[in-house]
Design a protein around this motif. Structure first.
Motif, short mmCIF file in Angstrom:
data_model
loop_
_atom_site.label_atom_id
_atom_site.label_comp_id
_atom_site.label_asym_id
_atom_site.label_seq_id
_atom_site.Cartn_x
_atom_site.Cartn_y
_atom_site.Cartn_z
N ASN A 162 8.66 48.02 22.10
CA ASN A 162 9.38 49.12 22.73
C ASN A 162 8.58 49.75 23.87
O ASN A 162 8.59 50.97 24.07
N GLU A 163 7.90 48.90 24.63
CA GLU A 163 7.20 49.31 25.84
C GLU A 163 7.53 48.33 26.96
O GLU A 163 8.03 47.23 26.71
N LEU A 164 7.22 48.74 28.19
CA LEU A 164 7.33 47.85 29.36
C LEU A 164 6.02 47.92 30.13
O LEU A 164 5.95 48.44 31.25
N PRO A 165 4.96 47.36 29.55
CA PRO A 165 3.65 47.42 30.22
C PRO A 165 3.49 46.34 31.28
O PRO A 165 4.31 45.43 31.37
N ASP A 166 2.45 46.45 32.04
CA ASP A 166 2.10 45.39 32.99
C ASP A 166 1.18 44.41 32.27
O ASP A 166 0.01 44.69 32.05
N PHE A 167 1.72 43.26 31.91
CA PHE A 167 0.92 42.24 31.24
C PHE A 167 0.11 41.41 32.23
O PHE A 167 -0.56 40.46 31.83
#
Length: 352
Positions: free
Chosen positions: A229-234
């Motif tokens: 439930n996150e949208l991080p920069d991978f």
């Protein structure tokens, strides 16, 4: 060729597809009837596309731009019209057409290595602001290893394909372009008869590509599951190595919701020609487009430069609602295209 005469080539192909089915049954994948059924349907779509590109449209001397037909790979964009063609890096090609009125256009040459290491490296790119039109409004692009005047798409020795992306902001008013490709370097005038050795290798490549593609994006989803439930920069390198558009900044994520919960995504919207958010299943296929599963720069309601997206099974009556379409978990993607600033959204789960 003995394997063709005995039928072993077909047996090997079928057995390789059977092994690919284990990707759907991996422990991390959801075991709901819907998710599992979509997983096996995903494999059938991959089989159809890989056969279509390795057997039927595999001759780089006689390329043909073809559209994806319900084939969804690696968070396909619901706003996109995709066209692709098989080529070779030591040939020269002419791509001609009209731009149409669709919001965004890009064309890239790729080195497809999904069957080997899960990558599709970019070997050349052209986009909207780099194209010059002819006096009659048509566009001519030359794809070759050596530089060419005008619109030039670079090819590398290991280039295997050309991909055109055309992105809608509004499907109800915009018209995509029409494009054609032809080889213009020296070569045969007509295709030769089917080579049995070619068929054997084509079936092998198709099976490897099905397995490799499914495994690659299953690994991605497992990575995304580490930050639910996150949208991080991978990191963008992994996405670019898999064939991403160099102009796009990708924010992938994994979501999981209990009944009555909503995933709320709040973010600043940068100044850019295109952005969108979409909801995907565990296999990184965009969900059924007949549901409200995506918003973009044109369709989203933005307030003072910020947007609120609400992922839930029912419309809560606020924010930009995205329908889970019967799913309780899956993946998601927020794209910023052509932006110089890439905001990272604030995400939370609330009771809806």
């Amino acid at each position: 060729m003995d394997d063709v005469l005995t039928g072993q080539v077909w047996t090997d192909f079928c057995q390789a597809l059977e092994r690919a089915g284990k990707v759907v049954l991996r422990e991390t994948a959801p075991a709901t009837p819907l998710d599992r059924a979509e997983g096996f349907r995903y494999l059938t779509r991959l089989v159809r596309e890989m056969l279509y590109s390795t057997v039927e449209n595999a001759d780089p001397d006689f390329p043909r731009l073809r559209a994806l037909d319900l084939v969804k790979i690696g968070a396909d964009n619901p706003d996109n019209v995709y066209l692709s063609a098989t080529i070779r890096g030591d040939r020269t090609y002419r791509i001609t057409g009209r731009r149409g009125t669709i919001a965004y256009f890009s064309i890239g040459s790729k080195a497809n290595r999904y069957a080997k290491d899960g990558t599709m490296a970019s070997t050349g790119e052209l986009s909207n602001n780099q194209l010059a039109a002819n006096s009659d409004g048509t566009i001519t692009i030359i794809a070759s290893a050596t530089p060419h005047e005008g619109n030039w798409l670079p090819l590398a020795p290991d280039s295997t394909g050309i991909v055109i992306r055309q992105s809608y902001l509004d499907r109800s008013t915009e018209v995509p372009g029409e494009w054609h490709i032809e080889r213009i370097s020296e070569g045969p005038e007509v295709p030769g008869p089917l080579d049995p050795a070619f068929l054997a290798k084509a079936l092998q490549r198709a099976a490897l590509a099905v397995h490799g593609t499914a495994a690659t994006f299953a690994h991605w989803t497992e990575l995304f599951m580490s930050h639910p439930n996150e949208l991080p920069d991978f990191g963008q390198e992994m996405f670019q190595r898999a064939g991403g558009d160099p102009e796009i900044f990708y924010l992938h994520g994994y979501w999981t919701l209990q009944p009555g919960e909503a995933w709320v995504i709040e973010t600043e919207v940068p100044d850019c020609p295109y952005w969108n958010f979409q909801l995907d299943n565990w296999w990184m296929e965009s969900l059924d487009h007949t549901h409200r599963i995506t918003v973009n720069k044109r369709t989203a309601v933005v307030d003072a430069g910020r947007v609120t997206i609400v992922v839930a099974d029912k419309d809560p009556g606020w924010g930009n609602w995205i329908d889970t379409a019967g799913h309780t978990s899956g993946t998601a993607l927020l794209r910023w295209l052509g932006a110089t600033h890439h905001p990272i959204p604030h995400c939370k789960v609330v009771r809806s």
